[in-house]
Scaffold this motif. Structure first.
Motif, short mmCIF file in Angstrom:
data_model
loop_
_atom_site.label_atom_id
_atom_site.label_comp_id
_atom_site.label_asym_id
_atom_site.label_seq_id
_atom_site.Cartn_x
_atom_site.Cartn_y
_atom_site.Cartn_z
N THR A 192 0.84 -1.25 -0.01
CA THR A 192 0.01 0.02 0.03
C THR A 192 0.70 1.19 -0.09
OG1 THR A 192 -1.64 -1.22 1.07
CG2 THR A 192 -1.77 1.08 1.34
N ALA A 234 0.68 7.02 10.09
CA ALA A 234 0.89 6.16 8.82
C ALA A 234 2.23 6.14 8.68
CB ALA A 234 0.36 7.09 7.48
N LEU A 285 -5.91 7.51 4.56
CA LEU A 285 -6.73 6.77 5.22
C LEU A 285 -6.70 7.09 6.45
CD1 LEU A 285 -6.15 3.07 4.05
CD2 LEU A 285 -8.05 4.31 3.87
N ALA A 286 -5.80 7.47 7.28
CA ALA A 286 -5.59 8.02 8.49
C ALA A 286 -6.26 9.35 8.63
CB ALA A 286 -4.19 8.46 8.78
N VAL A 311 -1.54 6.45 0.60
CA VAL A 311 -2.90 6.10 0.74
C VAL A 311 -3.01 5.86 2.20
CG1 VAL A 311 -4.38 4.12 0.28
CG2 VAL A 311 -2.83 4.88 -1.54
N LEU A 312 -1.92 5.41 2.83
CA LEU A 312 -1.97 5.18 4.41
C LEU A 312 -2.61 6.65 5.14
CD1 LEU A 312 0.90 2.84 5.08
CD2 LEU A 312 -1.49 2.18 5.00
N GLY A 347 -10.20 9.12 6.35
CA GLY A 347 -10.85 7.80 6.68
C GLY A 347 -11.20 7.53 8.24
N MET A 348 -10.36 8.00 9.06
CA MET A 348 -10.72 7.64 10.34
C MET A 348 -11.79 8.41 11.12
SD MET A 348 -8.55 5.30 11.19
CE MET A 348 -8.93 5.05 13.00
#
Length: 222
Positions: free
Chosen positions: A63, A92, A71-72, A67-68, A75-76
């Motif tokens: 990944t 991340a 997401l953090a 992207v991480l 997305g969180m």
């Protein structure tokens, strides 16, 4: 808009560089602790533990770090956890660093010669005692050069934190450029800043590697 670079602008970039180092330190400490746990799990005698952590490591390594971070940070909040840019970028980077350091250190543990493992077993040491007193001290010496070398990647990858709004060196340069419109001068200074942080680490890594290889060259000499 526009203007010339002045001392206050250089101070702003220096503050960004300080935050780059702080983010790198968070990634190293957090990722190092988690990576050490992953390395031990990857050499566990339990197959389920080895396979489970192996899948996790491959998932993270497959990944992109960008992207991480997305997401953090984005997305969180959907799960009820709203993170600051520093928390998102740091979290991340910790996960990313742990996955790679875990694999680096797993390889270093497995690189300890098998006779050393067998000798420890012959002394009737428990697995914990073998790891603590025999295997890990030797693995640490093997792991030092690649670990320091990976620190260079950590420092450079902190530049991605700018995408979530964290003002490290790269983001500080973007802010200044949007005001002064001097991209060549600003990004040249940023490049020099990263070079100043990364080059000493590269030299240190090469020296550690040369020091580790010296006994082998002496042993092979006629």
């Amino acid at each position: 808009m526009g203007g010339s670079l002045g001392p206050q602008h250089l101070q702003f970039l220096a503050q960004g560089a300080a935050w780059t180092l702080a983010l790198s330190l968070v990634a190293l400490l957090g990722g190092g602790l988690l990576g050490f746990a992953l390395a031990l799990c990857r050499v566990s005698p339990l197959r389920a533990v080895r396979v489970g952590t192996g899948v996790l490591v491959q998932l993270v390594q497959g990944t992109p770090l960008l992207v991480l971070m997305f997401l953090a940070f984005f997305g969180m909040p959907a799960l009820g956890w709203r993170l600051t840019p520093f928390q998102a970028a740091g979290g991340a980077l910790v996960i990313y660093t742990a996955a790679y350091l875990g694999e680096i250190w797993r390889g270093c543990i497995e690189a300890v010669p098998r006779p050393q493992w067998e000798a420890a077993e012959g002394l009737a040491l428990s697995r914990l005692q073998r790891m603590r007193h025999v295997v890990l001290p030797q693995a640490v010496r093997i792991a030092a050069p690649p670990t320091v070398g990976f620190l260079v990647q950590i420092v450079k990858n902190t530049s991605l934190a700018s995408v979530v709004g964290f003002v490290e060196l790269m983001r500080a340069g973007q802010v200044l450029n949007n005001t002064l419109f001097q991209p060549f001068a600003i990004y040249a200074i940023i490049a020099l800043g990263y070079f100043a942080m990364c080059y000493p680490l590269s030299l240190w890594s090469r020296r550690l590697e040369a020091r580790r290889a010296a006994p082998a060259r002496l042993a092979a000499a006629p």
